[in-house]
Scaffold this active site. Structure first.
Site, PDB file in Angstrom:
ATOM      1  N   LYS A   1       0.718  -1.135   0.160  1.00  0.00           N
ATOM      2  CA  LYS A   1      -0.029   0.046   0.111  1.00  0.00           C
ATOM      3  C   LYS A   1       0.848   1.288  -0.071  1.00  0.00           C
ATOM      4  CE  LYS A   1      -4.123  -1.856   0.701  1.00  0.00           C
ATOM      5  NZ  LYS A   1      -4.266  -3.120   1.336  1.00  0.00           N
TER       6      LYS A   1
ATOM      7  N   GLU B   1      -9.871   6.228   3.420  1.00  0.00           N
ATOM      8  CA  GLU B   1     -10.830   5.176   4.093  1.00  0.00           C
ATOM      9  C   GLU B   1      -9.765   4.240   4.169  1.00  0.00           C
ATOM     10  OE1 GLU B   1     -10.077   5.213   0.770  1.00  0.00           O
ATOM     11  OE2 GLU B   1      -9.610   3.067   0.590  1.00  0.00           O
TER      12      GLU B   1
ATOM     13  N   SER C   1       1.899  -9.803  -0.748  1.00  0.00           N
ATOM     14  CA  SER C   1       1.397  -8.426  -0.780  1.00  0.00           C
ATOM     15  C   SER C   1       1.740  -7.529   0.587  1.00  0.00           C
ATOM     16  CB  SER C   1       0.105  -8.361  -1.008  1.00  0.00           C
ATOM     17  OG  SER C   1      -0.790  -9.094  -0.287  1.00  0.00           O
TER      18      SER C   1
HETATM   19  C1  PLP Z   1      -5.043  -4.046   1.128  1.00  0.00           C
HETATM   20  C2  PLP Z   1      -4.311  -5.483   0.969  1.00  0.00           C
HETATM   21  C3  PLP Z   1      -4.778  -6.104  -0.107  1.00  0.00           C
HETATM   22  C4  PLP Z   1      -5.914  -6.122  -0.917  1.00  0.00           C
HETATM   23  O1  PLP Z   1      -5.626  -4.725  -1.794  1.00  0.00           O
HETATM   24  P1  PLP Z   1      -5.604  -5.134  -3.350  1.00  0.00           P
HETATM   25  O2  PLP Z   1      -5.708  -3.774  -3.814  1.00  0.00           O
HETATM   26  O3  PLP Z   1      -6.200  -6.045  -4.160  1.00  0.00           O
HETATM   27  O4  PLP Z   1      -4.098  -5.330  -3.437  1.00  0.00           O
HETATM   28  C5  PLP Z   1      -4.114  -7.432  -0.026  1.00  0.00           C
HETATM   29  N1  PLP Z   1      -2.797  -7.854   0.494  1.00  0.00           N
HETATM   30  C6  PLP Z   1      -2.406  -7.055   1.548  1.00  0.00           C
HETATM   31  C7  PLP Z   1      -1.349  -7.264   2.472  1.00  0.00           C
HETATM   32  C8  PLP Z   1      -3.258  -5.560   1.855  1.00  0.00           C
HETATM   33  O5  PLP Z   1      -2.982  -4.980   2.794  1.00  0.00           O
END
Ligand code: PLP
Length: 407
Positions: free
Chosen positions: A100, A122, A389
């Protein structure tokens, strides 16, 4: 994928000049926001073409966020799954714990370029709120985060983090008191205070230009991964696997590979307790075309078009709609979508922790669960890259609770 089935892709021509990804996307907002969106788009286009902006962005991504992130060979997990080599793209190592921050830094720089000193955002699980609070502290911007009161309770630690970094966290008490209501509240704030305020939206969603702009701030993930796998293995990967909430970490990884027909791409949605109404958040396994919060896309809804309740053990994937670019590439057959259930995710969460010494975010564990299945279906000379992620520190308490319930 057989060569005849490979659709011709021109990734730079998407979205079109009207902000549409085929039939998806667009600009469905109150008239009072049209001027602000147009200003944002103009500033974004000039910044994107400005070498000084790009150099400053690269500088902060490196020094503040910690890029480049490693491409890591998951040797024991590879052996365990039994098939293709599994690599992780380590977005979990970034500052504040997830991908993010790539987008938060980019949009904070744009706010500064527009002379806007107040930021709103948000957040659901709190990861986007924490990333936004961090960049606001760093750049000296006022920061207001909208969060459903149910999410505030579930993610108390992230609420404390945001406040520690100087953000004001406003509880939203409407509806299900989670992410969808927090977005409504942020949009209401933006309509009221649009002159001096920039809205840092947290995924590839919403009205034009957000889906394209947020995607571009995450393209660095795939650009790095491509270079890294070429230098490590001397060839492109066979498959890319990423979880899909709004879809930003996934499209960030995929983008540089979209025009490589030999690279298969799979997005993994939240299968929750199974594909029954209200029990999951797999928009492509039960959603229909509709409009929600600024754009036209696949949405989980009831026969009257009311937004369906969703469920996932991971708050970051628990949203009724999916980014419009994903719907577009799914229609083309370029990106495929699968889902992982809560049970499969819990298992993958523990497996990755115990086999690799890496505690993944529950969102990322969706990609891991499916990535292991894919590796098993492929020969040992194939390569799968899983996008990690985020890290799982935020989730350990919840997982402890869920595991205790099963005993
Ligand atoms: C917010 C988040 C997601 C989901 O958001 P995307 O926009 O689909 O990437 C996935 N993994 C993590 C660790 C997140 O914080």
């Amino acid at each position: 994928m057989p060569a005849t089935a490979a659709p011709r892709i021109d990734r730079l021509s998407v979205p079109d000049a009207s902000g549409h990804f085929g039939p998806y996307g667009g600009t469905f907002v109150p008239e009072t926001l049209m001027a602000a969106l147009a200003e944002l788009e103009a500033v974004y286009r000039s910044a994107r073409a400005d070498p000084a902006f790009q150099a400053e962005l690269r500088h902060h991504l490196s020094e503040f966020a910690g890029r480049p992130t490693p491409l890591y060979f998951a040797e024991r997990l590879t052996r365990h799954c039994g098939g293709a080599k599994i690599y992780f793209k380590r977005e979990d190592l970034l500052h504040t714990g997830a991908h993010k921050i790539n987008n938060a830094i980019g949009q904070a720089l744009l706010a500064r370029r527009m002379g806007k000193k107040r930021i709103i955002a948000e957040t659901g699980a709190g990861q986007h709120g924490v990333a936004t609070a961090a960049v606001c502290a760093k750049f000296g911007l006022q920061c207001v985060i909208y969060m459903g009161s149910v999410d505030m309770e579930r993610q108390a630690l992230n609420v404390f983090r945001m406040r520690l970094m100087g953000a004001e966290v406003r509880a939203v008490e409407a509806g299900q008191r989670t992410l969808k209501e927090a977005i409504n509240e942020a949009m209401r704030d933006w309509v009221t205070n649009v002159r001096g305020t920039h809205y840092i939206l947290g995924t590839v969603y919403g009205a034009r230009p957000y889906p394209e702009m947020v995607r571009d701030f995450h393209r660095v993930i795939g650009a790095e991964a491509k270079e890294q796998i070429l230098s490590r293995e001397g060839r492109l990967p066979d498959e890319l696997v990423a979880c899909v909430g709004g879809g930003s970490n996934a499209i960030g990884l995929y983008f540089e590979f979209l025009e490589e027909p030999g690279v298969r791409m799979i997005g993994v949605e939240a299968g929750g307790r199974g594909i029954r109404r209200g029990e999951h958040a797999a928009r492509f396994a039960g959603g229909k075309l509709g409009v929600l919060q600024g754009c036209k896309t696949f949405i989980l809804q009831n026969p009257d078009g009311q937004i369906e309740l969703t469920h996932s053990l991971s708050a970051g994937l628990d949203y009724a709609a999916v980014g419009p670019e994903h719907a577009f590439y799914r229609d083309l057959g370029r990106i495929e979508y699968a889902f992982a259930t809560d049970d499969e995710v819990l298992e993958a969460f523990q497996l990755c922790s115990s086999m690799e010494g890496i505690i993944p975010a529950l969102e990322s564990a969706h990609a891991l669960a499916h990535g292991c299945k894919r590796a098993r279906a492929l020969a040992a000379d194939k390569i799968v890259i899983v996008n990690l992620s985020g890290r799982g520190d935020k989730d350990v308490q919840e997982v402890a609770r869920l595991l205790a319930k099963r005993e």
